[in-house]
Design an enzyme around this catalytic site. Structure first.
Site, PDB file in Angstrom:
ATOM      1  N   ASN A   1       0.874  -1.175   0.000  1.00  0.00           N
ATOM      2  CA  ASN A   1       0.000   0.000   0.000  1.00  0.00           C
ATOM      3  C   ASN A   1       0.913   1.228   0.000  1.00  0.00           C
ATOM      4  OD1 ASN A   1      -1.779   2.059   0.520  1.00  0.00           O
ATOM      5  ND2 ASN A   1      -2.385   1.341   2.553  1.00  0.00           N
ATOM      6  N   TRP A   2       1.050   1.830  -1.169  1.00  0.00           N
ATOM      7  CA  TRP A   2       1.999   2.946  -1.294  1.00  0.00           C
ATOM      8  C   TRP A   2       1.457   4.239  -0.680  1.00  0.00           C
ATOM      9  CZ3 TRP A   2       4.238   2.615  -7.020  1.00  0.00           C
ATOM     10  CH2 TRP A   2       4.851   1.370  -7.187  1.00  0.00           C
ATOM     11  N   LYS A   3       0.176   4.243  -0.362  1.00  0.00           N
ATOM     12  CA  LYS A   3      -0.467   5.445   0.208  1.00  0.00           C
ATOM     13  C   LYS A   3      -0.224   6.661  -0.699  1.00  0.00           C
ATOM     14  CE  LYS A   3      -0.213   3.252   4.669  1.00  0.00           C
ATOM     15  NZ  LYS A   3      -0.197   3.381   6.121  1.00  0.00           N
TER      16      LYS A   3
ATOM     17  N   GLY B   1       2.726  -1.177   4.318  1.00  0.00           N
ATOM     18  CA  GLY B   1       2.770   0.243   3.979  1.00  0.00           C
ATOM     19  C   GLY B   1       4.195   0.698   3.728  1.00  0.00           C
ATOM     20  N   GLY B   2       4.801   1.275   4.762  1.00  0.00           N
ATOM     21  CA  GLY B   2       6.132   1.872   4.638  1.00  0.00           C
ATOM     22  C   GLY B   2       7.155   0.999   3.937  1.00  0.00           C
TER      23      GLY B   2
ATOM     24  N   GLU C   1      -5.687  -4.938  10.478  1.00  0.00           N
ATOM     25  CA  GLU C   1      -4.668  -3.909  10.717  1.00  0.00           C
ATOM     26  C   GLU C   1      -5.007  -3.141  11.990  1.00  0.00           C
ATOM     27  OE1 GLU C   1      -2.498  -2.740   6.886  1.00  0.00           O
ATOM     28  OE2 GLU C   1      -4.307  -1.547   6.943  1.00  0.00           O
TER      29      GLU C   1
ATOM     30  N   HIS D   1      -9.613   1.151   4.787  1.00  0.00           N
ATOM     31  CA  HIS D   1      -8.337   1.324   5.490  1.00  0.00           C
ATOM     32  C   HIS D   1      -8.560   2.260   6.680  1.00  0.00           C
ATOM     33  CE1 HIS D   1      -4.247   2.555   6.394  1.00  0.00           C
ATOM     34  NE2 HIS D   1      -3.866   1.459   5.794  1.00  0.00           N
TER      35      HIS D   1
ATOM     36  N   SER E   1       3.064  -2.203  10.389  1.00  0.00           N
ATOM     37  CA  SER E   1       4.501  -2.263  10.691  1.00  0.00           C
ATOM     38  C   SER E   1       5.157  -3.594  10.327  1.00  0.00           C
ATOM     39  CB  SER E   1       4.763  -1.911  12.164  1.00  0.00           C
ATOM     40  OG  SER E   1       4.382  -0.569  12.414  1.00  0.00           O
TER      41      SER E   1
ATOM     42  N   GLU F   1      -6.972   4.672   7.682  1.00  0.00           N
ATOM     43  CA  GLU F   1      -6.780   6.088   7.358  1.00  0.00           C
ATOM     44  C   GLU F   1      -8.018   6.663   6.674  1.00  0.00           C
ATOM     45  OE1 GLU F   1      -2.961   5.542   5.470  1.00  0.00           O
ATOM     46  OE2 GLU F   1      -2.175   4.978   7.432  1.00  0.00           O
TER      47      GLU F   1
ATOM     48  N   GLY G   1       2.234   2.157  10.807  1.00  0.00           N
ATOM     49  CA  GLY G   1       3.225   3.222  10.685  1.00  0.00           C
ATOM     50  C   GLY G   1       3.927   3.579  11.984  1.00  0.00           C
TER      51      GLY G   1
HETATM   52  P1  PGA Z   1       2.658   0.231   7.652  1.00  0.00           P
HETATM   53  O1  PGA Z   1       1.207   0.470   6.990  1.00  0.00           O
HETATM   54  O2  PGA Z   1       3.186  -1.052   7.091  1.00  0.00           O
HETATM   55  O3  PGA Z   1       3.461   1.414   7.239  1.00  0.00           O
HETATM   56  O4  PGA Z   1       2.444   0.143   9.119  1.00  0.00           O
HETATM   57  C1  PGA Z   1       0.325  -0.594   6.775  1.00  0.00           C
HETATM   58  C2  PGA Z   1      -0.944  -0.084   6.163  1.00  0.00           C
HETATM   59  O5  PGA Z   1      -1.373   1.021   6.504  1.00  0.00           O
HETATM   60  O6  PGA Z   1      -1.566  -0.745   5.319  1.00  0.00           O
END
Ligand code: PGA
Length: 248
Positions: free
Chosen positions: A11-13, A231-232, A172, A102, A210, A104, A178
């Site tokens: 997930n590149w956001k 994500g990251g 999640e 998600h 994470s 977010e 994050g």
């Molecule tokens: P993260 O994000 O790996 O940076 O914690 C995961 C996500 O939001 O899907």
């Protein structure tokens, strides 16, 4: 029961200009030529979907090795919804999957279970696989209501008629996204087992929050963990690949 092949999804956001996205996609496509035990998916920002799809070899829709997904969609197919993107548009851009719900979006944009349910239905209408995200906040975990919170999210956001071939659940925990924090393996296993009781047999359940090259093998080896939403660490091809290689 369908086989639950592990899936590692990036997930590149809201990250990356065109050149960055194309370079990252090319690197991932190169790595993916090596043997691997999982399916791979990248979910770039909407502005990069077409370019990333091309950089991946344009095979995303035809079952190519690295598939393409959107990060969100609107419930409607088209219309006066300034700034939004429909599931049909994602499909047209080469996507096979879309993330909905998600944290977010749930917590950052105030989306409700009903909104997410409508988006999952939209994904199916367009022929996409819906990745429905669920997860508790830290306050909810500390109050020992995480299982109940997630059960409620599943009941509210997974539409009737779900089948294992068009639904994926991503667990999640909000507090793990994050932050570098992860639940204990025991807590992940407990939650995945509980989620399993609410969804059709054979549906894959990803863990997200994470995940990195160091902790991936331990998490991916847990029973009921059918992959990772990353994500990251998905923004570095080498790290994303290290996580993919941890699949069994
Ligand atoms: P993260 O994000 O790996 O940076 O914690 C995961 C996500 O939001 O899907």
């Amino acid at each position: 029961m369908p086989e639950r092949k592990q899936l590692v999804a990036g997930n590149w956001k809201m990250n990356g200009a065109r050149a960055d996205g194309i370079a990252l996609a090319r690197e991932i496509a190169e790595w993916a030529k090596e043997p691997h035990a999982c399916e791979l998916l990248v979910c770039p920002p909407a502005t990069l979907l077409v370019a990333v799809g091309e950089a991946l070899g344009g095979e995303a829709l035809t079952g190519g090795d690295v598939r393409l997904g959107g990060q969100d969609c609107h419930a409607a197919a088209s219309g006066a919804f300034t700034g939004s993107i429909s599931a049909e548009m994602l499909r047209d851009a080469g996507c096979s999957h879309v993330i909905v719900g998600h944290s977010e979006r749930r917590h950052g944009c105030g989306e409700s279970d009903a909104d997410i349910r409508a988006k999952a239905l939209a994904a199916w209408r367009a022929g996409l696989i819906a990745i429905v995200c669920v997860g508790e906040t830290l306050v909810e975990r500390e109050a020992q209501i995480a299982l109940a919170v997630v059960a409620g999210q599943l009941a509210g956001s997974v539409p009737d008629g779900a089948t294992a071939d068009r639904l994926i659940i991503a667990y999640e925990p909000v507090w793990a996204i994050g932050t570098g924090l992860t639940p204990t393996k025991r807590d992940i296993a407990e939650m995945h087992k509980a989620i399993r009781g609410h969804i059709p047999a054979g549906t894959r359940i990803l863990y997200g929050g994470s995940v990195n090259p160091k902790n991936a093998a331990g998490i991916l080896a847990l029973p009921e963990v059918d992959g990772a939403l990353v994500g990251g660490a998905s923004l570095k091809a080498e790290d994303f690949w290290a996580i993919a290689r941890a699949c069994t």
